[in-house]
Enzyme design. Structure first.
Site, PDB file in Angstrom:
ATOM      1  N   GLU A 193      26.670  53.429   6.118  1.00 48.41           N
ATOM      2  CA  GLU A 193      28.086  53.296   6.460  1.00 48.41           C
ATOM      3  C   GLU A 193      28.351  53.650   7.919  1.00 48.41           C
ATOM      4  O   GLU A 193      29.308  54.352   8.252  1.00 48.41           O
ATOM      5  CB  GLU A 193      28.952  54.150   5.519  1.00 48.41           C
TER       6      GLU A 193
ATOM      7  N   ASP B 109      28.323  54.142  -6.661  1.00 45.27           N
ATOM      8  CA  ASP B 109      29.130  55.108  -5.914  1.00 45.27           C
ATOM      9  C   ASP B 109      30.142  55.848  -6.783  1.00 45.27           C
ATOM     10  O   ASP B 109      31.346  55.584  -6.684  1.00 45.27           O
ATOM     11  CB  ASP B 109      29.853  54.371  -4.770  1.00 45.27           C
TER      12      ASP B 109
ATOM     13  N   GLU C 177      37.276  61.084  -6.248  1.00 39.87           N
ATOM     14  CA  GLU C 177      37.603  59.873  -5.495  1.00 39.87           C
ATOM     15  C   GLU C 177      37.924  58.688  -6.409  1.00 39.87           C
ATOM     16  O   GLU C 177      38.932  58.008  -6.229  1.00 39.87           O
ATOM     17  CB  GLU C 177      36.433  59.519  -4.571  1.00 39.87           C
TER      18      GLU C 177
HETATM   19  C1  GCV Z   1      31.496  60.602   3.050  1.00 36.99           C
HETATM   20  C2  GCV Z   1      31.847  56.751  -0.492  1.00 36.99           C
HETATM   21  C3  GCV Z   1      33.110  57.320   0.061  1.00 36.99           C
HETATM   22  C4  GCV Z   1      32.953  57.744   1.511  1.00 36.99           C
HETATM   23  C5  GCV Z   1      31.780  58.736   1.590  1.00 36.99           C
HETATM   24  C6  GCV Z   1      30.535  58.028   1.067  1.00 36.99           C
HETATM   25  C7  GCV Z   1      29.310  58.936   1.056  1.00 36.99           C
HETATM   26  O1  GCV Z   1      31.579  55.519   0.078  1.00 36.99           O
HETATM   27  O2  GCV Z   1      34.148  56.405  -0.090  1.00 36.99           O
HETATM   28  O3  GCV Z   1      34.145  58.349   1.924  1.00 36.99           O
HETATM   29  O4  GCV Z   1      31.583  59.209   2.889  1.00 36.99           O
HETATM   30  O5  GCV Z   1      30.760  57.615  -0.253  1.00 36.99           O
HETATM   31  O6  GCV Z   1      28.979  59.426  -0.007  1.00 36.99           O
HETATM   32  O7  GCV Z   1      28.699  59.125   2.092  1.00 36.99           O
END
Ligand code: GCV
Length: 683
Positions: free
Chosen positions: A285, A364, A392
């Protein structure tokens, strides 16, 4: 130090110490943590009239907490002494001849033993109790905070934080409320957590400096966590030699880069001698990583591991690596495959002090995913399983969603089928990591009932075979019952029975309720892009993120079979590679994760997929309305402000669950044209 007012005591109200505080206690042993044990007991005694000593004297004691090396008064601990070592954190607990005894080899064991006695309350001082040995199943029980030092323009102070600001940082600086941090440390120790990472895995510009010129800010936190047996870890930016050190490269095989990390790490340990280690999100990411230099993740992780090794530090290297710029038209790329494809070939190449941190599911943190195949694919690598305590994708601490039953299923999964090891055994002696759900909210977790998830994380990390329902009751008793009644035997009164029953019934099945009204049959997502709250069925369907459901007029689901799909099922060993591959055998709850099926496909339950979608969505939303009704009935049983907070959140949960119900049902009705068999209203 005073604790900022008002902060909720969570599972450590002073009443939880009543049984200890009213008695005579002896604490024997030296060391910082033995001092903490003494101070905890002394505080309780000041409130409830008991006494605590650190030298035996000749008086009788109700409770003795002693190191096995200490001179315990004759008769007190003789038969309790263990034959074998208890380890760094273990303890033995017994009650003989009117004395409750906790023995430990190390002071941390005394601290965990003390909190065990707290959990037992009066029960610790009732009947005789044969010696029980307690040792944590995992070596590290760790919370990762996704807290930013600076307020991030999109993600805010805490990435995916639903409990206000950070307890550590505010607007670019340390928050400075160390009393609150201390109260947090105490809560964590009481449920068994022993490690914490204090900044986001997405390490932005300011946060990168915590490793070097702002290390003092980390040291200040380490000083507060230390008396509670909790080591501090730090998320670091893989490109630190470039962004902090002014080097031209961060190539893990470059000599100068290795020296840079060795020097920086030496300074870290000079400042924080018990520093835990680094957490790294690399090539994921948008975070920098070894790929930029044509190196792989083993090269990257080993670089940091080498720097940490002389001090006993570890690298938590995250396996959450996937292509977030996928072409949605390309149906052969499968995000679920990514972690295994990247990491399984590297098994055996990581240094001993690298811990590969694997999200529990392959995608995720969805409300329902299979267990990641990586856990079975890397026998020569130390693994940590990562759970998301912050909600989340499970209601964002606005919805009641007790996650321990899901985590228990993950930990109980047997990748090689019946008779083989389960995930708890695979991480046994290793690490369980949770993304913290705590912020500066007066209830710590935004939703007061989300405290249970934090508590359950710690308890399951210590003992993965605990029953989630029993953990829930333990949390209810500690948090509410003694405080509500002041009753030494809380379960005795009708009101406390009602309180416990209400909370238990509202929370115990709440994860499955959440699953019912959100994305069906394991297909995942269908959330609003970006903030991830509430329904948006096609929100991610034509995006680069790799999270698709492929619904059309005929059917829905992702074909991950070897026969006709992405081949993901082949990442599991038998029997699961066969079970998931087979449409006939695949468990209903994961059907759409593994298969694309017509709406008329008949589930094991006997229902069709489309009817199942309608039924679960009507039922899930109804259950939330019922939860709200139960909560309203219980008004007199709770502190009024806590009751009001939960009531407001339940109003939002009802609204949101109805929104989910209507969007999902309408979407699939319009796609399929199949009416609800029961003729209910679908907008
Ligand atoms: C910290 C998901 C979340 C991101 C997070 C990522 C991760 O994609 O939406 O906010 O980033 O996981 O675990 O690194």
């Amino acid at each position: 130090m005073t604790i900022p007012d008002p902060v909720h005591p969570a599972w450590l109200p002073s009443e939880a110490f009543r049984a200890i505080g009213a008695r005579r206690t002896l604490v024997l042993g030296d060391g910082l943590l033995a001092g903490t044990v003494h101070d905890e007991v002394a505080q309780a005694c000041a409130r409830y009239g008991g006494r605590v000593r650190r030298d035996a004297g000749s008086e009788p004691y109700d409770l003795v907490l002693a190191l096995t090396t200490a001179e315990v008064p004759p008769g007190v601990a003789g038969e309790v002494r263990p034959d074998s070592a208890l380890g760094d954190e273990g303890y033995v607990l017994a009650r003989r001849d009117g004395t409750t005894v906790v023995l430990a080899d190390e002071p941390a064991g005394l601290l965990y033993g003390l909190f065990h006695v707290v959990r037992l309350g009066e029960g610790a001082f009732a009947a005789e109790r044969p010696a029980e040995h307690h040792r944590p199943a995992t070596r590290r029980r760790m919370l990762d905070h996704w807290d930013n030092v600076d307020v991030h323009p999109v993600m805010g102070q805490v990435e995916r934080g639903y409990a206000g600001g950070s307890v550590f940082w505010r607007d670019g600086a340390p928050r400075g409320e160390l009393a609150r941090v201390r109260a947090y440390a105490r809560l964590l120790a009481a449920c068994g957590v022993n490690a914490i990472s204090v900044n986001n895995v997405n390490v932005h510009a300011t946060e990168a400096h915590l490793l070097t010129d702002r290390l003092g800010d980390v040291a200040a936190l380490a000083d507060v966590f230390r008396p509670y047996g909790i080591r501090v870890h730090l998320s670091v930016n893989f490109a630190s030699p470039v962004v902090l050190g002014g080097r031209p490269t961060a190539d893990p095989l470059d000599e100068d880069v290795r020296t840079w990390w060795a020097d920086v790490t030496e300074r870290v340990y000079e400042t924080i001698p018990d520093f835990g280690g680094y957490v790294v999100k690399a090539d994921s990411e948008g975070q920098p990583g070894p790929f930029a230099y044509g190196r792989d993740h083993a090269d990257g992780a080993n670089l940091l591991a080498e720097a940490l090794a002389p001090y006993g530090g570890v690298v938590h290297w995250r396996a959450f690596v996937y292509n977030h710029r996928q072409d949605w038209r390309d149906r052969s790329t499968d995000r679920a495959r990514a972690a295994y494809d990247h990491f399984a070939p590297l098994d055996g190449r990581f240094r001993d002090n690298v811990i590969l941190q694997v999200k529990h599911g392959p995608v995720d943190f969805q409300a329902r995913e299979p267990v990641s195949p990586v856990v079975a694919a890397m026998p020569a690598t130390r693994l940590a399983v990562e759970l998301q305590v912050t909600q989340e994708y499970t209601g964002q601490q606005r919805h009641v969603c007790y996650l321990a039953p899901m985590w228990r299923e993950v930990l109980g999964f047997r990748p090689w089928g019946d008779g083989g090891a389960d995930v708890a055994e695979l991480v046994g002696g290793g690490d369980l990591v949770g993304v913290s759900n705590v912020g500066d909210d007066p209830y710590w977790t935004g939703h007061p009932l989300a405290q249970a998830n934090l508590y359950a994380f710690g308890r399951l990390a210590w003992e993965p075979r605990l029953d989630p329902a029993a953990i829930l009751d333990e949390w209810i008793d500690l948090t509410f019952l003694q405080a509500a009644t002041g009753d030494a035997e809380p379960a005795a009164s009708g009101a406390t029975d009602r309180l416990r029953r209400t909370l238990h019934e509202i929370m115990d099945d709440s994860w499955r309720t959440y699953e019912r009204y959100t994305a069906p049959l394991g297909v995942g997502f269908m959330v609003r892009p970006g903030h991830h709250y509430g329904p948006d069925v096609d929100g991610y369907e034509y995006t680069p993120w790799g999270t698709y459901h492929f619904a059309d007029r005929d059917g829905v689901g992702v074909d991950r079979t070897r026969a006709t799909g992405t081949g993901f099922t082949g990442q599991y060993p038998p029997p699961w590679s066969e079970v998931y591959e087979s449409l006939a055998d695949c468990p209903d709850e994961l059907l759409l994760f593994f298969h694309h099926v017509p709406y008329g496909h008949v589930l094991h339950s006997g229902s069709t997929v489309i009817q199942h979608i309608y039924d679960t969505h009507f039922a899930g939303a109804e259950q939330v309305t019922e939860t709200r009704r139960r909560w309203q009935e219980a008004a007199g049983l709770f502190d009024p402000s806590l009751h009001a907070r939960v009531k407001a959140l339940l109003d939002e949960q009802v609204r949101c669950a109805e929104e989910w119900r209507d969007q999902i049902n309408a979407y699939f009705f319009r796609k399929s044209g199949v009416p609800d068999a029961h003729g209910r209203c679908i907008p």
